[in-house]
Design an enzyme around this catalytic site. Structure first.
Site, PDB file in Angstrom:
ATOM      1  N   GLY A  71       1.090  -1.202  -0.667  1.00 21.51           N
ATOM      2  CA  GLY A  71       0.116   0.314  -0.368  1.00 21.51           C
ATOM      3  C   GLY A  71       1.412   1.490   0.158  1.00 21.51           C
ATOM      4  O   GLY A  71       0.922   2.106  -0.663  1.00 21.51           O
ATOM      5  N   ASN A 151      -8.051   4.572   8.297  1.00 15.28           N
ATOM      6  CA  ASN A 151      -7.145   3.443   9.079  1.00 15.28           C
ATOM      7  C   ASN A 151      -7.875   3.008  10.366  1.00 15.28           C
ATOM      8  O   ASN A 151      -7.243   2.425  11.159  1.00 15.28           O
ATOM      9  CB  ASN A 151      -6.057   3.258   8.634  1.00 15.28           C
ATOM     10  N   THR A 237      11.317  -8.209 -10.524  1.00 13.87           N
ATOM     11  CA  THR A 237      11.098  -9.739 -10.653  1.00 13.87           C
ATOM     12  C   THR A 237       9.150  -9.357  -9.991  1.00 13.87           C
ATOM     13  O   THR A 237      10.000  -9.323  -8.693  1.00 13.87           O
ATOM     14  CB  THR A 237      11.941 -10.743 -10.305  1.00 13.87           C
ATOM     15  N   CYS A 325       1.961   2.755  12.894  1.00 14.21           N
ATOM     16  CA  CYS A 325       2.405   3.399  12.156  1.00 14.21           C
ATOM     17  C   CYS A 325       3.084   4.390  12.915  1.00 14.21           C
ATOM     18  O   CYS A 325       3.803   5.458  13.210  1.00 14.21           O
ATOM     19  CB  CYS A 325       2.810   3.981  10.963  1.00 14.21           C
TER      20      CYS A 325
HETATM   21  C1  LIG Z   1      -1.755  -0.213   6.051  1.00 16.00           C
HETATM   22  C2  LIG Z   1      -2.097   0.498   4.991  1.00 16.00           C
HETATM   23  C3  LIG Z   1      -1.510   1.648   3.982  1.00 16.00           C
HETATM   24  C4  LIG Z   1       0.123   0.743   3.605  1.00 16.00           C
HETATM   25  O1  LIG Z   1       0.369  -0.410   3.325  1.00 16.00           O
HETATM   26  P1  LIG Z   1       1.779  -1.001   3.748  1.00 16.00           P
HETATM   27  O2  LIG Z   1       0.741  -2.356   2.569  1.00 16.00           O
HETATM   28  O3  LIG Z   1       1.265  -1.643   4.792  1.00 16.00           O
HETATM   29  O4  LIG Z   1       2.083  -0.433   2.907  1.00 16.00           O
HETATM   30  C5  LIG Z   1      -1.776   2.555   3.673  1.00 16.00           C
HETATM   31  N1  LIG Z   1      -2.861   3.316   3.810  1.00 16.00           N
HETATM   32  C6  LIG Z   1      -3.688   2.650   4.089  1.00 16.00           C
HETATM   33  C7  LIG Z   1      -4.785   3.051   4.893  1.00 16.00           C
HETATM   34  C8  LIG Z   1      -3.353   1.957   5.791  1.00 16.00           C
HETATM   35  O5  LIG Z   1      -4.129   0.553   6.108  1.00 16.00           O
END
Ligand SMILES: *Cc1c(COP(=O)(O)O)cnc(C)c1O
Length: 393
Positions: A71, A151, A237, A325
């Site tokens: 993400g 989130n 890859t 985070c």
């Molecule tokens: C977890 C999250 C991300 C980051 O995704 P990763 O795959 O952990 O890098 C970004 N945006 C939101 C809203 C998230 O909940």
């Protein structure tokens, strides 16, 4: 010790079917899908099938799905590469105050490199102010990036309306759908979405794999330079087991979406009701109805979030004070501040995010323990003591 895992917004367990689908691509069909010989063909076919599965869920075309490393990478790519590709049209980007740091910190980076960013506010339930969003659009605006669902507090944004505004003004619309994809219905055409980020590990898939949907016709630069993978837009890859796993997870989640949503909402609402009724000076953060089925987020006055989490952990309960985070930093969550909470209340927050594996007993045990913990912590708080004394007068 048995854990009650209520931090599914941070990451999820890989579903057994997902692991099973992935395994042969580690051990048997380990060929590089970019190779010519037929041995690699199995991996290539599986990858293209995975792409088609994910495209189908989003209402997209297969060739509009790009695989990334997660993400955060998708968010970085969407913002940085659009900024570069459209710099001649303008250098103004619009986002919201409650985005994930993968968006906010990328915006800060772009601000240091000559771009201007407008951060549109949200209401007290964490829903973006559409009038403010539309007013922020200027002739040099190139991109609107607003998350599908938050989130931390779970609020679901009016994507269709945002998409309409973006389309009306000829501005691209990106959405960070990491918390929403395969959790709630999404359709890129109905919602006028031009770019969308999603991640494997938030949907019972593996970590380190994500996708970006990029609508055909959107000019976007390559982000990772190197080989010619992903139509020369994302070198490296292919993570074939990850790709297969993410598609399997998405397929499973999509097939049971309605049923799972109903189950999670039942548990979530029971949790919310019990907490608000049984724990004094508690509040629910985020919209009461326009929220992710698996998300509950509370504030408890006179409580410090960290001590609550430690005590919950001693009872085997995994919760979070916001996003994984930001934990480790002492600042209260930017999302809770954005919905108008004062610092001292934002500090006492607790996010509990359930899954289809959570049971009603898990919820009841959690609330029973939480009640005791909060009572105990308050009994040691001079602030609470003062407050009680004042109220008795
Ligand atoms: C977890 C999250 C991300 C980051 O995704 P990763 O795959 O952990 O890098 C970004 N945006 C939101 C809203 C998230 O909940």
């Amino acid at each position: 010790m048995k854990y009650i895992y209520l931090d599914n917004a941070a990451t999820t367990r890989v579903a057994p079917e997902v692991l099973e689908a992935m395994t042969p691509y580690f051990t048997e069909y380990y060929g590089n899908p970019s190779s010519i010989y037929s041995f690699a063909g199995t991996a290539k076919n599986a990858m293209e099938e995975a792409r088609a599965t994910i495209a189908g869920i989003l209402g997209a075309k297969t060739e509009e799905i790009y695989f990334t490393g997660g993400g955060s990478e998708s968010d970085n790519w969407a913002l940085k590469a659009t900024a570069e590709a459209y710099a001649e049209k303008g250098k103004h980007i619009i986002t919201s105050t409650i985005e994930h740091h993968a968006i906010l910190h990328t915006c800060e980076y772009l601000e240091k490199h000559g771009y201007e960013v407008t951060y549109v506010g949200v209401d007290e339930n964490g829903i973006i102010r559409l009038d403010e969003l539309e007013q922020a659009i200027r002739p040099d605006t190139i991109l609107i990036s607003v998350m599908a669902a938050n989130n931390e507090i779970g609020s679901i944004q009016p994507l269709k309306e945002i998409g309409e505004i973006a389309r009306k003004h000829g501005v691209l619309f990106h959405t960070d759908a990491v918390q929403a994809f395969a959790h709630i219905p999404l359709n890129v055409d109905e919602m006028n979405i031009d770019m969308l980020s999603a991640s494997g590990h938030k949907i019972n898939g593996p970590k380190g794999i994500g996708i970006m949907y990029i609508r055909k016709g959107v000019k976007i630069r390559s982000f990772i330079h190197g080989g010619a993978q992903e139509r020369k837009r994302r070198a490296g890859t292919h993570n074939v087991p990850g790709i297969v796993g993410m598609a399997k997870a998405a397929e499973l989640a999509d097939a049971k979406m309605e049923e799972r949503m109903a189950y999670e909402i039942k548990l979530r609402d029971h949790l919310i009701e019990r907490v608000l009724n049984e724990i004094p000076y508690s509040r629910l953060n985020g919209d009461p109805t326009k929220r992710l089925p698996n998300n509950a987020n509370f504030c408890f006055r006179f409580i410090e979030g960290e001590s609550m989490l430690i005590k919950l952990d001693q009872k085997g309960i995994c919760g979070s004070s916001g996003s994984a985070c930001t934990s480790g930093s002492l600042d209260p969550s930017h999302v809770l501040l954005a919905i108008g909470l004062p610092h001292e209340i934002a500090h006492g927050s607790l996010r509990l995010t359930i899954s289809q594996e959570t049971t009603m007993d898990d919820i009841d045990y959690t609330v029973d323990e939480l009640k005791k913990i909060i009572e105990q912590l308050r009994s040691m708080s001079p602030l609470y003591e003062d407050f009680v004394k004042k109220n008795q007068k």
